[in-house]
Structure formats: structure tokens, C-alpha cells
Scaffold this motif. Structure first.
Motif, short mmCIF file in Angstrom:
data_model
loop_
_atom_site.label_atom_id
_atom_site.label_comp_id
_atom_site.label_asym_id
_atom_site.label_seq_id
_atom_site.Cartn_x
_atom_site.Cartn_y
_atom_site.Cartn_z
N TYR A 3 -40.87 18.59 12.70
CA TYR A 3 -40.51 18.39 11.30
C TYR A 3 -40.36 16.90 11.05
O TYR A 3 -39.70 16.21 11.83
CB TYR A 3 -39.22 19.13 10.96
N LEU A 4 -40.97 16.41 10.00
CA LEU A 4 -41.00 14.99 9.66
C LEU A 4 -39.84 14.65 8.74
O LEU A 4 -39.66 15.27 7.69
CB LEU A 4 -42.32 14.69 8.96
N VAL A 5 -39.03 13.66 9.14
CA VAL A 5 -37.89 13.22 8.33
C VAL A 5 -38.07 11.74 8.03
O VAL A 5 -38.24 10.94 8.95
CB VAL A 5 -36.55 13.43 9.07
N ARG A 6 -38.06 11.38 6.76
CA ARG A 6 -38.13 9.97 6.37
C ARG A 6 -36.73 9.39 6.46
O ARG A 6 -35.79 9.94 5.93
CB ARG A 6 -38.67 9.84 4.96
N ASP A 7 -36.63 8.28 7.14
CA ASP A 7 -35.34 7.68 7.44
C ASP A 7 -34.89 6.75 6.32
O ASP A 7 -35.64 6.41 5.42
CB ASP A 7 -35.46 6.88 8.73
N LYS A 8 -33.63 6.33 6.39
CA LYS A 8 -33.02 5.37 5.46
C LYS A 8 -32.88 5.94 4.06
O LYS A 8 -32.89 5.21 3.09
CB LYS A 8 -33.84 4.06 5.39
N ILE A 9 -32.77 7.24 3.94
CA ILE A 9 -32.59 7.85 2.63
C ILE A 9 -31.42 8.82 2.65
O ILE A 9 -31.41 9.79 1.92
CB ILE A 9 -33.88 8.57 2.17
N PHE A 10 -30.42 8.52 3.46
CA PHE A 10 -29.30 9.42 3.60
C PHE A 10 -28.14 9.08 2.67
O PHE A 10 -27.02 9.41 2.93
CB PHE A 10 -28.78 9.44 5.04
N ALA A 11 -28.40 8.38 1.57
CA ALA A 11 -27.32 8.07 0.64
C ALA A 11 -26.90 9.34 -0.09
O ALA A 11 -27.73 10.17 -0.45
CB ALA A 11 -27.78 7.02 -0.37
N SER A 101 -27.31 14.19 23.00
CA SER A 101 -27.17 12.91 23.70
C SER A 101 -28.46 12.10 23.60
O SER A 101 -29.54 12.65 23.44
CB SER A 101 -26.81 13.14 25.17
N GLY A 102 -28.27 10.81 23.70
CA GLY A 102 -29.40 9.88 23.65
C GLY A 102 -29.05 8.68 22.81
O GLY A 102 -27.88 8.37 22.60
N ARG A 103 -30.06 8.01 22.32
CA ARG A 103 -29.87 6.83 21.48
C ARG A 103 -30.00 7.27 20.02
O ARG A 103 -31.09 7.18 19.44
CB ARG A 103 -30.88 5.76 21.87
N ILE A 104 -28.89 7.69 19.45
CA ILE A 104 -28.89 8.29 18.11
C ILE A 104 -29.43 7.31 17.07
O ILE A 104 -30.31 7.65 16.28
CB ILE A 104 -27.48 8.77 17.70
N LEU A 105 -28.90 6.09 17.06
CA LEU A 105 -29.32 5.12 16.05
C LEU A 105 -30.79 4.72 16.19
O LEU A 105 -31.43 4.34 15.21
CB LEU A 105 -28.43 3.88 16.08
N ASP A 106 -31.34 4.86 17.40
CA ASP A 106 -32.77 4.60 17.63
C ASP A 106 -33.63 5.82 17.34
O ASP A 106 -34.85 5.76 17.46
CB ASP A 106 -33.00 4.16 19.08
N ARG A 107 -32.98 6.93 17.01
CA ARG A 107 -33.67 8.21 16.74
C ARG A 107 -34.44 8.69 17.96
O ARG A 107 -35.56 9.18 17.87
CB ARG A 107 -34.62 8.12 15.54
N GLU A 108 -33.80 8.58 19.12
CA GLU A 108 -34.35 9.08 20.38
C GLU A 108 -33.25 9.86 21.09
O GLU A 108 -32.45 9.30 21.84
CB GLU A 108 -34.83 7.93 21.27
N PHE A 109 -33.15 11.17 20.80
CA PHE A 109 -32.10 11.96 21.42
C PHE A 109 -32.53 13.43 21.51
O PHE A 109 -33.57 13.80 20.98
CB PHE A 109 -30.76 11.81 20.69
N VAL A 110 -31.72 14.22 22.22
CA VAL A 110 -32.03 15.63 22.43
C VAL A 110 -30.82 16.48 22.07
O VAL A 110 -29.68 16.02 22.09
CB VAL A 110 -32.46 15.93 23.89
N ILE A 121 -35.54 14.75 19.22
CA ILE A 121 -35.66 13.94 18.03
C ILE A 121 -36.24 12.60 18.47
O ILE A 121 -35.72 11.97 19.40
CB ILE A 121 -34.29 13.76 17.32
N SER A 122 -37.32 12.16 17.80
CA SER A 122 -37.99 10.95 18.24
C SER A 122 -38.76 10.27 17.11
O SER A 122 -39.30 10.94 16.23
CB SER A 122 -38.97 11.26 19.38
N ARG A 123 -38.82 8.94 17.19
CA ARG A 123 -39.68 8.16 16.30
C ARG A 123 -41.06 7.96 16.90
O ARG A 123 -41.99 7.58 16.20
CB ARG A 123 -39.07 6.77 16.07
N ARG A 124 -41.21 8.18 18.17
CA ARG A 124 -42.46 7.85 18.87
C ARG A 124 -43.66 8.63 18.36
O ARG A 124 -44.79 8.19 18.55
CB ARG A 124 -42.31 8.11 20.37
N TYR A 132 -38.93 9.75 11.54
CA TYR A 132 -38.74 10.35 12.86
C TYR A 132 -39.02 11.83 12.77
O TYR A 132 -39.17 12.38 11.68
CB TYR A 132 -37.33 10.08 13.41
N ALA A 133 -39.13 12.47 13.92
CA ALA A 133 -39.45 13.90 13.95
C ALA A 133 -38.35 14.66 14.67
O ALA A 133 -37.73 14.15 15.59
CB ALA A 133 -40.77 14.14 14.66
N VAL A 134 -38.13 15.87 14.21
CA VAL A 134 -37.29 16.82 14.92
C VAL A 134 -38.25 17.86 15.47
O VAL A 134 -38.86 18.61 14.71
CB VAL A 134 -36.24 17.48 13.98
#
Length: 168
Positions: A3-11, A101-110, A121-124, A132-134
Motif C-alpha cells: 500500500y502506497l502512503v504519501r508522506d509529510k501529509i499527516f497534519a 521496531s526499526g527506524r521509524i522516522l526513516d520509514r524502515e521498520f517492521v 514498512i519501507s521507502r526503498r 513509503y509502502a506498507v
């Protein structure tokens, strides 16, 4: 499925779509403005509320709840000591615990249950910088819950980072 999530829109007050990897609308995140505490609703494409995410009003370590049909489904809290990585515990109402766990702010976690991978969850996977994707690994998993957990831990991590910047 990814699932594709566009970041920086969590206001709060912002609404946005989470799409499948094929570009189809899967979930609408509806930010509720003018609320006493952070509140988001995760809706299906027809507008039906699947889960509600709320910041807990009184919590020593910061917490969010995920509600379904007006009842608490899960509570998310940051684990006290985690030196190398961000680590959150998701306690479902029946007592089951998920680890994030993982690097939450980097969007690399499980997200795992008892050592078994439920979602990654990953940006890669995407070339777009603000995306990023879930990736929900198990077909029988509660996709709305796992996406809600990802959104919650990212919000909590960002707030914590903002507060630590304010303290400096």
C-alpha cells in the motif's frame, strides 16, 4: 500486498488516500480538525469508518489507541529502553502483543507478532522521495489495523522528535 502512503501529509484536518501498488484507492485517512486530541479515521473507499486513531489524553509515555466500532481495539506505546532502534508495543484488547521496531522516522521498520513478520514498512520500494509502502505480508492479516499501527507509530515518533528538538 503493498500500500502506497504519501508522506509529510499527516497534519490534522488533512485527508489523503492510501493506494494499492496498482494505483487503486484502498483507504482514506480523514484527519479530524478542531478536536481536543489527535484523531484520524481510516475509511474504506465507500467512506465507511474501519478504525479510528486517537491520541490518549492522559498518558505518561505518550500513547495512541485504535478503535473499531466505538471500542478500543489496540493501544500503542513506546517501549522504555531501546538503544539502537525505535521500538513500540501494540497491545490488542484481548491481550495479544505486536512489536514494532526499526527506524521509524526513516520509514524502515517492521510489525511482528511473536517473531513472525506481519508487515514491512519501507521507502526503498518507491522512487518518490515523499512516499513509503506498507507491505502486508500475511494474507489473513487485518490490513486496516496494520496500516493504522504504521500511521500511529510514525505520528508518535514525529511528535517525540519535535519535543526533543524543542528541549534543545
Amino acid at each position: 500486498m503493498k500500500y502506497l502512503v504519501r508522506d509529510k501529509i499527516f497534519a490534522i484536518g488533512d485527508d489523503y488516500w492510501i493506494e494499492t501498488e496498482n494505483g487503486r484507492h484502498a483507504f482514506l485517512v480523514d484527519g479530524k480538525a478542531l478536536r481536543l486530541r489527535d484523531t484520524l479515521e481510516l475509511k474504506d473507499p465507500d467512506g465507511m469508518v474501519l478504525v479510528t486513531l486517537r491520541q490518549k489524553l492522559i498518558s505518561l509515555r505518550g500513547a495512541m489507541t485504535i478503535e473499531r466500532d466505538g471500542s478500543t481495539l489496540a493501544t500503542i506505546r513506546r517501549k522504555r529502553l531501546s538503544l539502537l532502534r525505535n521500538h513500540y508495543r501494540v497491545t490488542l484488547v484481548e491481550g495479544t502483543e505486536l512489536d514494532v521496531s526499526g527506524r521509524i522516522l526513516d520509514r524502515e521498520f517492521v510489525i511482528e507478532y511473536d517473531g513472525e513478520l506481519l508487515a514491512h514498512i519501507s521507502r526503498r520500494w518507491f522512487q518518490l522521495r515523499e512516499t513509503y509502502a506498507v507491505n502486508v505480508v500475511r494474507e489473513d492479516a487485518d490490513t486496516a489495523l496494520l496500516i493504522a499501527v504504521a500511521v500511529c507509530v510514525i505520528r508518535m515518533s514525529e511528535k517525540e522528535a519535535d519535543h526533543s528538538d524543542d528541549d534543545d
